[in-house]
Design an enzyme around this catalytic site. Structure first.
Site, short mmCIF file in Angstrom:
data_model
loop_
_atom_site.label_atom_id
_atom_site.label_comp_id
_atom_site.label_asym_id
_atom_site.label_seq_id
_atom_site.Cartn_x
_atom_site.Cartn_y
_atom_site.Cartn_z
N SER A 261 -9.60 16.18 -44.02
CA SER A 261 -8.56 16.65 -44.93
C SER A 261 -7.98 15.48 -45.68
CB SER A 261 -7.44 17.33 -44.14
OG SER A 261 -6.87 16.37 -43.26
N LYS A 262 -7.52 15.77 -46.90
CA LYS A 262 -7.10 14.65 -47.74
C LYS A 262 -5.81 14.00 -47.26
CE LYS A 262 -5.19 17.60 -51.34
NZ LYS A 262 -5.70 18.37 -52.42
N ARG A 263 -5.08 14.67 -46.39
CA ARG A 263 -3.88 14.04 -45.85
C ARG A 263 -4.23 12.91 -44.89
NH1 ARG A 263 0.36 16.25 -47.79
NH2 ARG A 263 0.22 18.41 -48.48
N LYS A 264 -5.41 12.99 -44.31
CA LYS A 264 -5.74 11.99 -43.30
C LYS A 264 -6.86 11.06 -43.71
CE LYS A 264 -4.07 14.81 -39.54
NZ LYS A 264 -4.43 15.67 -38.42
#
Ligand code: GLU
Length: 488
Positions: A261-264
Protein backbone atom coordinates in the site's frame (compact mmCIF):
# COMPACT_ATOMS: atom_id res chain seq x y z
CA UNK A 1 -20.70 -26.81 -9.49
CA UNK A 2 -17.83 -29.13 -10.29
CA UNK A 3 -14.70 -27.79 -11.96
CA UNK A 4 -14.33 -28.52 -15.66
CA UNK A 5 -12.77 -31.96 -16.14
CA UNK A 6 -9.83 -30.73 -18.14
CA UNK A 7 -8.85 -27.59 -19.90
CA UNK A 8 -8.42 -28.24 -23.57
CA UNK A 9 -5.23 -26.91 -25.06
CA UNK A 10 -5.89 -23.68 -26.88
CA UNK A 11 -3.56 -21.07 -28.27
CA UNK A 12 -2.06 -19.10 -25.43
CA UNK A 13 -3.60 -15.65 -25.20
CA UNK A 14 -3.17 -13.71 -21.98
CA UNK A 15 -3.84 -10.18 -20.84
CA UNK A 16 -3.19 -7.56 -18.25
CA UNK A 17 -6.24 -5.43 -17.57
CA UNK A 18 -5.44 -2.34 -15.51
CA UNK A 19 -8.06 0.14 -14.41
CA UNK A 20 -6.85 3.69 -15.05
CA UNK A 21 -7.66 4.99 -11.61
CA UNK A 22 -4.31 6.32 -10.43
CA UNK A 23 -0.57 6.26 -10.79
CA UNK A 24 0.98 3.32 -12.66
CA UNK A 25 1.25 0.64 -9.98
CA UNK A 26 4.14 -1.78 -9.50
CA UNK A 27 1.54 -4.53 -9.12
CA UNK A 28 0.37 -3.91 -12.69
CA UNK A 29 3.94 -4.26 -13.94
CA UNK A 30 4.41 -7.43 -11.89
CA UNK A 31 1.32 -9.07 -13.36
CA UNK A 32 2.14 -7.78 -16.85
CA UNK A 33 5.62 -9.31 -16.61
CA UNK A 34 4.33 -12.79 -15.75
CA UNK A 35 1.67 -12.63 -18.46
CA UNK A 36 4.23 -11.50 -20.97
CA UNK A 37 6.77 -14.18 -19.99
CA UNK A 38 4.14 -16.91 -20.26
CA UNK A 39 2.95 -15.63 -23.64
CA UNK A 40 6.49 -15.43 -25.02
CA UNK A 41 7.38 -18.87 -23.79
CA UNK A 42 4.37 -20.36 -25.54
CA UNK A 43 4.48 -18.32 -28.71
CA UNK A 44 1.20 -16.75 -27.62
CA UNK A 45 -0.21 -13.26 -27.57
CA UNK A 46 -0.07 -10.74 -24.75
CA UNK A 47 -2.94 -8.26 -24.67
CA UNK A 48 -3.26 -4.96 -22.82
CA UNK A 49 -6.86 -4.09 -22.04
CA UNK A 50 -7.95 -0.92 -20.27
CA UNK A 51 -10.78 -1.52 -17.80
CA UNK A 52 -12.23 1.94 -17.50
CA UNK A 53 -15.87 1.20 -16.79
CA UNK A 54 -15.87 2.80 -13.36
CA UNK A 55 -16.39 6.33 -14.53
CA UNK A 56 -16.23 7.89 -11.09
CA UNK A 57 -12.78 6.43 -10.40
CA UNK A 58 -11.19 6.66 -13.85
CA UNK A 59 -8.65 9.46 -14.24
CA UNK A 60 -7.92 11.12 -17.52
CA UNK A 61 -4.13 10.88 -17.59
CA UNK A 62 -3.86 7.53 -15.88
CA UNK A 63 -4.16 5.32 -18.98
CA UNK A 64 -1.35 7.11 -20.82
CA UNK A 65 0.81 7.00 -17.71
CA UNK A 66 0.26 3.28 -17.22
CA UNK A 67 1.23 2.55 -20.81
CA UNK A 68 4.28 4.83 -20.65
CA UNK A 69 5.45 3.24 -17.40
CA UNK A 70 5.07 -0.31 -18.73
CA UNK A 71 6.95 0.69 -21.86
CA UNK A 72 9.68 2.33 -19.78
CA UNK A 73 10.13 -1.02 -18.07
CA UNK A 74 10.63 -2.63 -21.45
CA UNK A 75 7.31 -4.48 -21.53
CA UNK A 76 5.61 -4.78 -24.92
CA UNK A 77 2.14 -6.03 -25.79
CA UNK A 78 0.91 -7.53 -29.04
CA UNK A 79 -2.59 -6.05 -28.88
CA UNK A 80 -3.87 -3.01 -27.04
CA UNK A 81 -5.53 0.39 -27.35
CA UNK A 82 -2.39 1.95 -28.81
CA UNK A 83 -1.28 -0.86 -31.12
CA UNK A 84 -4.70 -2.18 -32.15
CA UNK A 85 -5.35 -5.84 -32.91
CA UNK A 86 -8.03 -8.25 -34.09
CA UNK A 87 -10.26 -7.75 -31.06
CA UNK A 88 -10.27 -3.94 -30.95
CA UNK A 89 -11.39 -1.81 -29.25
CA UNK A 90 -9.25 -2.65 -26.20
CA UNK A 91 -10.74 0.05 -23.99
CA UNK A 92 -13.87 -1.09 -22.19
CA UNK A 93 -15.55 2.33 -22.32
CA UNK A 94 -15.71 1.82 -26.09
CA UNK A 95 -17.41 -1.56 -25.77
CA UNK A 96 -20.51 -0.63 -23.72
CA UNK A 97 -23.04 -1.99 -26.19
CA UNK A 98 -21.50 -5.45 -25.95
CA UNK A 99 -21.98 -5.66 -22.21
CA UNK A 100 -25.58 -4.49 -22.28
CA UNK A 101 -26.34 -7.06 -24.95
CA UNK A 102 -24.75 -9.84 -22.91
CA UNK A 103 -26.59 -8.78 -19.76
CA UNK A 104 -29.84 -8.99 -21.71
CA UNK A 105 -28.95 -12.50 -22.83
CA UNK A 106 -28.47 -13.60 -19.22
CA UNK A 107 -31.81 -12.13 -18.19
CA UNK A 108 -33.50 -13.98 -21.03
CA UNK A 109 -31.96 -17.22 -19.84
CA UNK A 110 -33.05 -16.61 -16.27
CA UNK A 111 -29.43 -16.43 -15.09
CA UNK A 112 -29.71 -12.75 -14.20
CA UNK A 113 -32.61 -10.50 -13.27
CA UNK A 114 -33.69 -6.87 -13.19
CA UNK A 115 -33.41 -5.22 -9.81
CA UNK A 116 -35.45 -2.08 -9.14
CA UNK A 117 -34.27 -1.50 -5.58
CA UNK A 118 -33.08 2.06 -5.11
CA UNK A 119 -30.23 3.26 -2.90
CA UNK A 120 -32.65 3.98 -0.09
CA UNK A 121 -34.01 0.46 0.11
CA UNK A 122 -30.54 -1.08 -0.20
CA UNK A 123 -29.30 1.11 2.65
CA UNK A 124 -32.24 0.11 4.83
CA UNK A 125 -31.58 -3.57 4.13
CA UNK A 126 -27.91 -3.09 5.04
CA UNK A 127 -28.88 -1.32 8.22
CA UNK A 128 -31.15 -4.12 9.28
CA UNK A 129 -28.58 -6.79 8.46
CA UNK A 130 -26.04 -4.94 10.56
CA UNK A 131 -28.47 -4.64 13.46
CA UNK A 132 -29.23 -8.36 13.25
CA UNK A 133 -25.56 -9.24 12.76
CA UNK A 134 -26.37 -11.03 9.51
CA UNK A 135 -24.12 -11.33 6.51
CA UNK A 136 -24.29 -8.11 4.48
CA UNK A 137 -25.59 -8.44 0.96
CA UNK A 138 -28.54 -7.94 -1.29
CA UNK A 139 -31.65 -9.68 0.08
CA UNK A 140 -32.73 -10.84 -3.40
CA UNK A 141 -35.99 -8.96 -3.16
CA UNK A 142 -36.35 -8.51 -6.94
CA UNK A 143 -35.34 -12.05 -7.76
CA UNK A 144 -38.84 -13.10 -6.73
CA UNK A 145 -40.60 -10.72 -9.12
CA UNK A 146 -42.59 -12.14 -11.98
CA UNK A 147 -40.30 -12.19 -15.02
CA UNK A 148 -42.79 -10.78 -17.49
CA UNK A 149 -43.71 -8.05 -15.06
CA UNK A 150 -40.10 -7.03 -14.43
CA UNK A 151 -39.33 -7.12 -18.17
CA UNK A 152 -42.26 -4.75 -18.68
CA UNK A 153 -41.08 -2.36 -15.96
CA UNK A 154 -37.53 -2.33 -17.34
CA UNK A 155 -38.80 -1.74 -20.89
CA UNK A 156 -40.94 1.13 -19.60
CA UNK A 157 -37.76 2.85 -18.46
CA UNK A 158 -37.95 2.28 -14.70
CA UNK A 159 -34.41 2.65 -13.29
CA UNK A 160 -32.87 -0.74 -12.63
CA UNK A 161 -29.70 -2.75 -12.41
CA UNK A 162 -29.13 -6.29 -13.66
CA UNK A 163 -28.01 -8.80 -11.05
CA UNK A 164 -26.49 -12.24 -11.34
CA UNK A 165 -28.70 -15.03 -9.99
CA UNK A 166 -26.25 -16.89 -7.77
CA UNK A 167 -27.18 -20.44 -6.69
CA UNK A 168 -28.80 -20.40 -3.26
CA UNK A 169 -26.85 -23.33 -1.89
CA UNK A 170 -24.07 -25.76 -2.68
CA UNK A 171 -20.48 -24.97 -3.48
CA UNK A 172 -18.32 -23.97 -6.39
CA UNK A 173 -14.77 -25.06 -7.04
CA UNK A 174 -12.24 -22.75 -8.62
CA UNK A 175 -9.42 -24.78 -10.12
CA UNK A 176 -6.36 -22.60 -9.75
CA UNK A 177 -3.12 -23.64 -11.44
CA UNK A 178 -1.06 -22.64 -8.41
CA UNK A 179 -3.40 -23.50 -5.55
CA UNK A 180 -5.34 -26.50 -6.79
CA UNK A 181 -9.07 -26.66 -6.10
CA UNK A 182 -10.38 -23.82 -3.99
CA UNK A 183 -13.93 -24.29 -2.77
CA UNK A 184 -16.42 -21.50 -2.05
CA UNK A 185 -19.94 -21.81 -0.62
CA UNK A 186 -22.52 -20.06 -2.80
CA UNK A 187 -24.20 -18.86 0.37
CA UNK A 188 -21.24 -16.50 0.83
CA UNK A 189 -21.65 -14.94 -2.59
CA UNK A 190 -23.89 -12.01 -3.33
CA UNK A 191 -26.22 -11.56 -6.31
CA UNK A 192 -23.64 -9.34 -7.96
CA UNK A 193 -24.72 -6.29 -9.94
CA UNK A 194 -23.63 -6.89 -13.54
CA UNK A 195 -25.07 -3.82 -15.21
CA UNK A 196 -25.46 -0.58 -13.29
CA UNK A 197 -28.47 1.71 -13.58
CA UNK A 198 -26.47 4.02 -15.86
CA UNK A 199 -26.12 1.12 -18.30
CA UNK A 200 -22.42 0.67 -17.58
CA UNK A 201 -21.19 -2.80 -16.66
CA UNK A 202 -19.44 -3.70 -13.43
CA UNK A 203 -15.95 -5.18 -13.52
CA UNK A 204 -17.27 -8.77 -13.35
CA UNK A 205 -19.45 -8.67 -16.45
CA UNK A 206 -17.09 -6.62 -18.60
CA UNK A 207 -14.07 -8.67 -17.58
CA UNK A 208 -15.66 -12.03 -18.40
CA UNK A 209 -17.29 -10.90 -21.65
CA UNK A 210 -14.00 -9.44 -22.85
CA UNK A 211 -11.88 -12.36 -21.76
CA UNK A 212 -14.17 -14.60 -23.77
CA UNK A 213 -14.43 -12.38 -26.84
CA UNK A 214 -10.69 -11.75 -26.81
CA UNK A 215 -10.13 -15.51 -26.59
CA UNK A 216 -8.10 -15.30 -23.40
CA UNK A 217 -6.83 -18.79 -22.55
CA UNK A 218 -5.23 -18.12 -19.15
CA UNK A 219 -6.22 -15.48 -16.64
CA UNK A 220 -3.05 -14.59 -14.77
CA UNK A 221 -3.84 -11.99 -12.13
CA UNK A 222 -3.21 -11.13 -8.50
CA UNK A 223 -4.50 -13.25 -5.65
CA UNK A 224 -6.87 -10.53 -4.50
CA UNK A 225 -9.20 -11.45 -7.39
CA UNK A 226 -9.65 -15.09 -6.42
CA UNK A 227 -12.71 -14.30 -4.31
CA UNK A 228 -14.33 -12.83 -7.44
CA UNK A 229 -13.60 -15.91 -9.50
CA UNK A 230 -16.70 -17.91 -8.40
CA UNK A 231 -18.86 -15.21 -10.00
CA UNK A 232 -16.75 -15.43 -13.12
CA UNK A 233 -17.00 -19.23 -13.21
CA UNK A 234 -20.77 -18.85 -12.90
CA UNK A 235 -20.87 -16.32 -15.74
CA UNK A 236 -18.93 -18.64 -18.07
CA UNK A 237 -21.37 -21.39 -17.21
CA UNK A 238 -24.39 -19.14 -17.77
CA UNK A 239 -23.11 -18.05 -21.17
CA UNK A 240 -22.13 -21.62 -22.06
CA UNK A 241 -18.52 -20.61 -22.68
CA UNK A 242 -15.32 -22.46 -21.92
CA UNK A 243 -13.62 -20.81 -18.96
CA UNK A 244 -9.93 -19.88 -19.13
CA UNK A 245 -7.37 -21.44 -16.84
CA UNK A 246 -7.09 -19.52 -13.55
CA UNK A 247 -3.71 -18.51 -12.18
CA UNK A 248 -3.69 -16.20 -9.17
CA UNK A 249 -0.26 -14.81 -8.38
CA UNK A 250 0.89 -14.17 -4.81
CA UNK A 251 0.42 -10.64 -3.56
CA UNK A 252 3.14 -8.06 -3.23
CA UNK A 253 3.52 -7.21 0.45
CA UNK A 254 4.73 -4.36 2.62
CA UNK A 255 7.56 -5.13 5.05
CA UNK A 256 4.96 -5.95 7.72
CA UNK A 257 3.43 -8.53 5.32
CA UNK A 258 0.23 -6.57 4.75
CA UNK A 259 -0.86 -6.09 1.13
CA UNK A 260 1.35 -3.50 -0.51
CA UNK A 261 0.00 0.00 0.00
CA UNK A 262 1.20 3.47 -0.77
CA UNK A 263 1.07 4.50 2.86
CA UNK A 264 3.82 2.06 3.69
CA UNK A 265 5.73 1.63 0.47
CA UNK A 266 6.06 3.63 -2.72
CA UNK A 267 3.90 1.77 -5.26
CA UNK A 268 4.08 4.00 -8.30
CA UNK A 269 6.41 2.86 -11.07
CA UNK A 270 7.18 6.55 -11.59
CA UNK A 271 8.63 6.74 -8.11
CA UNK A 272 11.26 4.14 -8.98
CA UNK A 273 12.02 5.94 -12.23
CA UNK A 274 12.42 9.32 -10.50
CA UNK A 275 14.40 7.84 -7.62
CA UNK A 276 16.94 6.62 -10.14
CA UNK A 277 16.32 2.90 -10.47
CA UNK A 278 17.05 1.29 -13.81
CA UNK A 279 14.08 -0.26 -15.57
CA UNK A 280 15.91 -3.54 -16.12
CA UNK A 281 16.67 -3.80 -12.40
CA UNK A 282 13.08 -3.11 -11.41
CA UNK A 283 11.76 -5.66 -13.88
CA UNK A 284 14.27 -8.25 -12.64
CA UNK A 285 13.24 -7.47 -9.07
CA UNK A 286 9.55 -7.94 -9.93
CA UNK A 287 10.37 -11.31 -11.50
CA UNK A 288 11.78 -12.40 -8.14
CA UNK A 289 8.51 -11.58 -6.42
CA UNK A 290 6.96 -14.97 -5.89
CA UNK A 291 9.04 -16.75 -8.50
CA UNK A 292 12.55 -18.12 -8.52
CA UNK A 293 14.87 -18.57 -11.43
CA UNK A 294 16.43 -21.73 -10.00
CA UNK A 295 19.55 -22.28 -7.94
CA UNK A 296 20.32 -19.07 -6.17
CA UNK A 297 20.48 -16.97 -9.30
CA UNK A 298 18.88 -13.59 -8.80
CA UNK A 299 20.07 -11.52 -11.71
CA UNK A 300 18.66 -12.35 -15.13
CA UNK A 301 17.06 -10.76 -18.17
CA UNK A 302 13.42 -11.17 -19.23
CA UNK A 303 14.63 -13.39 -22.11
CA UNK A 304 16.46 -15.67 -19.68
CA UNK A 305 13.35 -15.74 -17.51
CA UNK A 306 11.26 -16.89 -20.49
CA UNK A 307 13.68 -19.75 -21.18
CA UNK A 308 13.28 -21.35 -17.78
CA UNK A 309 9.82 -20.10 -16.80
CA UNK A 310 7.47 -22.52 -15.08
CA UNK A 311 4.55 -22.17 -12.66
CA UNK A 312 6.11 -24.79 -10.40
CA UNK A 313 8.65 -22.22 -9.31
CA UNK A 314 6.04 -19.82 -7.99
CA UNK A 315 5.79 -19.85 -4.21
CA UNK A 316 2.54 -18.80 -2.69
CA UNK A 317 3.56 -17.14 0.55
CA UNK A 318 3.39 -13.63 -0.85
CA UNK A 319 6.44 -11.55 -1.55
CA UNK A 320 7.78 -8.71 0.52
CA UNK A 321 8.67 -5.73 -1.63
CA UNK A 322 12.07 -5.13 -0.13
CA UNK A 323 13.54 -1.88 -1.41
CA UNK A 324 16.97 -2.71 -0.01
CA UNK A 325 17.00 -5.80 -2.17
CA UNK A 326 15.96 -3.72 -5.18
CA UNK A 327 18.72 -1.24 -4.39
CA UNK A 328 21.25 -4.08 -4.25
CA UNK A 329 20.06 -5.41 -7.60
CA UNK A 330 20.11 -1.93 -9.11
CA UNK A 331 23.71 -1.56 -8.02
CA UNK A 332 24.60 -4.73 -9.94
CA UNK A 333 22.96 -3.31 -13.04
CA UNK A 334 24.82 -0.03 -12.69
CA UNK A 335 28.13 -1.84 -12.31
CA UNK A 336 27.42 -3.68 -15.53
CA UNK A 337 27.14 -0.46 -17.54
CA UNK A 338 30.25 0.80 -19.25
CA UNK A 339 31.14 4.44 -18.65
CA UNK A 340 29.42 5.76 -21.75
CA UNK A 341 26.28 3.80 -21.04
CA UNK A 342 26.20 5.12 -17.49
CA UNK A 343 26.51 8.67 -18.81
CA UNK A 344 23.62 7.92 -21.16
CA UNK A 345 21.31 6.68 -18.43
CA UNK A 346 22.12 9.70 -16.27
CA UNK A 347 21.26 11.98 -19.19
CA UNK A 348 18.02 10.14 -19.79
CA UNK A 349 17.18 10.40 -16.09
CA UNK A 350 17.34 14.04 -14.98
CA UNK A 351 20.59 15.40 -16.30
CA UNK A 352 19.67 15.72 -19.96
CA UNK A 353 18.35 18.75 -21.83
CA UNK A 354 14.74 18.24 -20.83
CA UNK A 355 15.59 17.75 -17.15
CA UNK A 356 17.84 20.79 -16.99
CA UNK A 357 15.43 22.98 -18.94
CA UNK A 358 12.87 22.45 -16.23
CA UNK A 359 15.34 23.70 -13.63
CA UNK A 360 16.76 26.76 -15.33
CA UNK A 361 13.66 28.97 -14.81
CA UNK A 362 13.90 28.22 -11.11
CA UNK A 363 17.57 29.05 -10.67
CA UNK A 364 18.49 31.69 -13.24
CA UNK A 365 17.94 34.57 -10.83
CA UNK A 366 19.72 32.79 -8.03
CA UNK A 367 23.10 31.82 -9.45
CA UNK A 368 26.09 34.05 -10.08
CA UNK A 369 28.32 31.50 -11.75
CA UNK A 370 27.57 28.21 -13.39
CA UNK A 371 29.35 26.52 -10.53
CA UNK A 372 26.56 27.69 -8.23
CA UNK A 373 24.15 25.50 -10.15
CA UNK A 374 24.86 22.19 -8.47
CA UNK A 375 24.86 23.47 -4.86
CA UNK A 376 21.66 25.36 -5.66
CA UNK A 377 19.83 22.35 -7.09
CA UNK A 378 21.36 19.34 -5.38
CA UNK A 379 18.04 18.36 -3.77
CA UNK A 380 16.60 17.69 -7.23
CA UNK A 381 19.09 14.89 -7.68
CA UNK A 382 18.77 13.05 -4.40
CA UNK A 383 16.11 10.93 -2.78
CA UNK A 384 16.06 11.21 0.98
CA UNK A 385 16.93 14.29 2.99
CA UNK A 386 18.24 14.28 6.52
CA UNK A 387 15.76 16.09 8.76
CA UNK A 388 17.63 15.66 12.06
CA UNK A 389 19.73 18.83 11.70
CA UNK A 390 16.56 20.78 10.84
CA UNK A 391 14.53 19.47 13.77
CA UNK A 392 14.34 22.87 15.52
CA UNK A 393 12.90 24.50 12.41
CA UNK A 394 10.45 21.78 11.51
CA UNK A 395 7.68 23.02 13.72
CA UNK A 396 4.73 25.40 13.87
CA UNK A 397 4.29 27.57 16.96
CA UNK A 398 1.83 26.05 19.44
CA UNK A 399 1.24 22.96 17.32
CA UNK A 400 2.33 19.53 18.56
CA UNK A 401 4.45 17.28 16.38
CA UNK A 402 1.58 14.82 16.30
CA UNK A 403 -0.84 17.44 14.99
CA UNK A 404 1.62 18.64 12.42
CA UNK A 405 2.11 15.04 11.30
CA UNK A 406 -1.64 14.61 10.98
CA UNK A 407 -1.91 17.83 8.98
CA UNK A 408 0.83 16.67 6.62
CA UNK A 409 -1.01 13.41 6.12
CA UNK A 410 -4.18 15.33 5.26
CA UNK A 411 -2.24 17.55 2.94
CA UNK A 412 -0.82 14.51 1.13
CA UNK A 413 -4.35 13.19 0.74
CA UNK A 414 -5.52 16.48 -0.71
CA UNK A 415 -2.61 16.50 -3.17
CA UNK A 416 -3.77 13.01 -4.23
CA UNK A 417 -7.12 14.47 -5.26
CA UNK A 418 -5.51 16.96 -7.63
CA UNK A 419 -5.48 16.44 -11.34
CA UNK A 420 -1.76 16.44 -12.03
CA UNK A 421 0.81 18.06 -9.74
CA UNK A 422 0.96 21.69 -10.80
CA UNK A 423 2.07 24.61 -8.63
CA UNK A 424 -1.30 26.41 -8.64
CA UNK A 425 -3.24 23.39 -7.39
CA UNK A 426 -0.63 22.59 -4.75
CA UNK A 427 -0.67 26.12 -3.46
CA UNK A 428 -4.44 26.20 -3.31
CA UNK A 429 -4.64 22.93 -1.39
CA UNK A 430 -1.95 24.04 1.03
CA UNK A 431 -3.60 27.41 1.68
CA UNK A 432 -6.93 25.68 2.23
CA UNK A 433 -5.36 23.52 4.93
CA UNK A 434 -3.87 26.58 6.65
CA UNK A 435 -7.26 28.30 6.55
CA UNK A 436 -9.00 25.30 7.99
CA UNK A 437 -6.54 25.12 10.90
CA UNK A 438 -6.06 28.83 11.41
CA UNK A 439 -2.32 28.49 10.74
CA UNK A 440 -0.19 31.22 9.22
CA UNK A 441 0.77 30.14 5.73
CA UNK A 442 4.37 31.24 6.25
CA UNK A 443 4.76 28.66 9.02
CA UNK A 444 3.48 25.69 7.05
CA UNK A 445 5.21 26.87 3.87
CA UNK A 446 8.53 26.87 5.74
CA UNK A 447 7.97 23.34 7.05
CA UNK A 448 7.17 22.20 3.53
CA UNK A 449 10.15 24.01 2.07
CA UNK A 450 12.46 22.33 4.56
CA UNK A 451 10.78 18.99 3.98
CA UNK A 452 11.02 19.15 0.23
CA UNK A 453 14.34 20.93 -0.28
CA UNK A 454 16.14 20.51 3.05
CA UNK A 455 16.90 24.25 3.15
CA UNK A 456 15.37 27.48 4.33
CA UNK A 457 15.86 29.38 1.10
CA UNK A 458 14.92 27.81 -2.20
CA UNK A 459 13.30 28.76 -5.48
CA UNK A 460 9.52 29.41 -5.11
CA UNK A 461 8.11 26.55 -3.09
CA UNK A 462 5.26 25.32 -5.27
CA UNK A 463 7.14 25.70 -8.53
CA UNK A 464 9.94 23.71 -6.94
CA UNK A 465 7.49 21.00 -5.91
CA UNK A 466 6.02 20.86 -9.40
CA UNK A 467 9.44 20.41 -10.99
CA UNK A 468 10.66 17.96 -8.36
CA UNK A 469 7.57 15.95 -9.19
CA UNK A 470 4.82 14.17 -7.37
CA UNK A 471 6.80 11.06 -6.56
CA UNK A 472 9.81 12.59 -4.82
CA UNK A 473 7.66 15.21 -3.05
CA UNK A 474 5.31 12.56 -1.78
CA UNK A 475 8.19 10.38 -0.64
CA UNK A 476 9.86 13.23 1.25
CA UNK A 477 6.67 14.56 2.79
CA UNK A 478 5.80 11.10 4.02
CA UNK A 479 9.20 10.83 5.64
CA UNK A 480 8.76 14.31 7.08
CA UNK A 481 5.37 13.34 8.44
CA UNK A 482 6.90 10.36 10.22
CA UNK A 483 9.75 12.51 11.51
CA UNK A 484 7.60 15.27 13.02
CA UNK A 485 4.79 12.93 14.03
CA UNK A 486 7.09 11.09 16.47
CA UNK A 487 7.52 14.26 18.50
CA UNK A 488 5.19 15.38 21.23
N1 GLU B 1 -9.27 -4.28 -13.83
C1 GLU B 1 -8.76 -5.24 -12.87
C2 GLU B 1 -7.58 -4.58 -12.19
O1 GLU B 1 -7.60 -3.40 -12.03
C3 GLU B 1 -8.39 -6.51 -13.59
C4 GLU B 1 -8.35 -7.73 -12.73
C5 GLU B 1 -8.24 -8.96 -13.61
O2 GLU B 1 -7.13 -9.17 -14.12
O3 GLU B 1 -9.23 -9.64 -13.81
O4 GLU B 1 -6.63 -5.17 -11.78
Amino acid sequence: MAPEASVTARPVRVRVAPSPTGDPHVGTAYIALFNSAFARQNGGAFVLRIEDTDRSRSRADSEAQIMAALRWLGLRWDEGPDVGGPHAPYRQSERSALYAEHARLLVERGRAYHCFCGEERLAAVRQQQKAEKQRLGYDRHCRALDRAESARRAAAGEPHTVRLAVPLDGTVVVRDRLRGDVEFAWSQIDDQVLLKSDGFPTYHLANVVDDHLMEISHVIRAEEWISSTPKHVLLYDAFGWEAPEWIHMPLLLNQDRSKISKRKNPVSINFYRDAGFLPAALLNFLALMGWSFGGDREKFTPEEMVEVFSWEKVSLGGSVFNIDKLRWLNEQYIHDLDHDALADVLLAWRLGQSGLRRLTPLVRERIKTLSDFIPCTDFFFSLELDYAPLAGELAIPDVSGKDLGRALSELLDSYEQLDGFAAAGLEQATRALCDARGWKTKHLFMVLRLGVTGRKASPPLFDTMEVLGKELCRFRLRRLMEFVGQRK
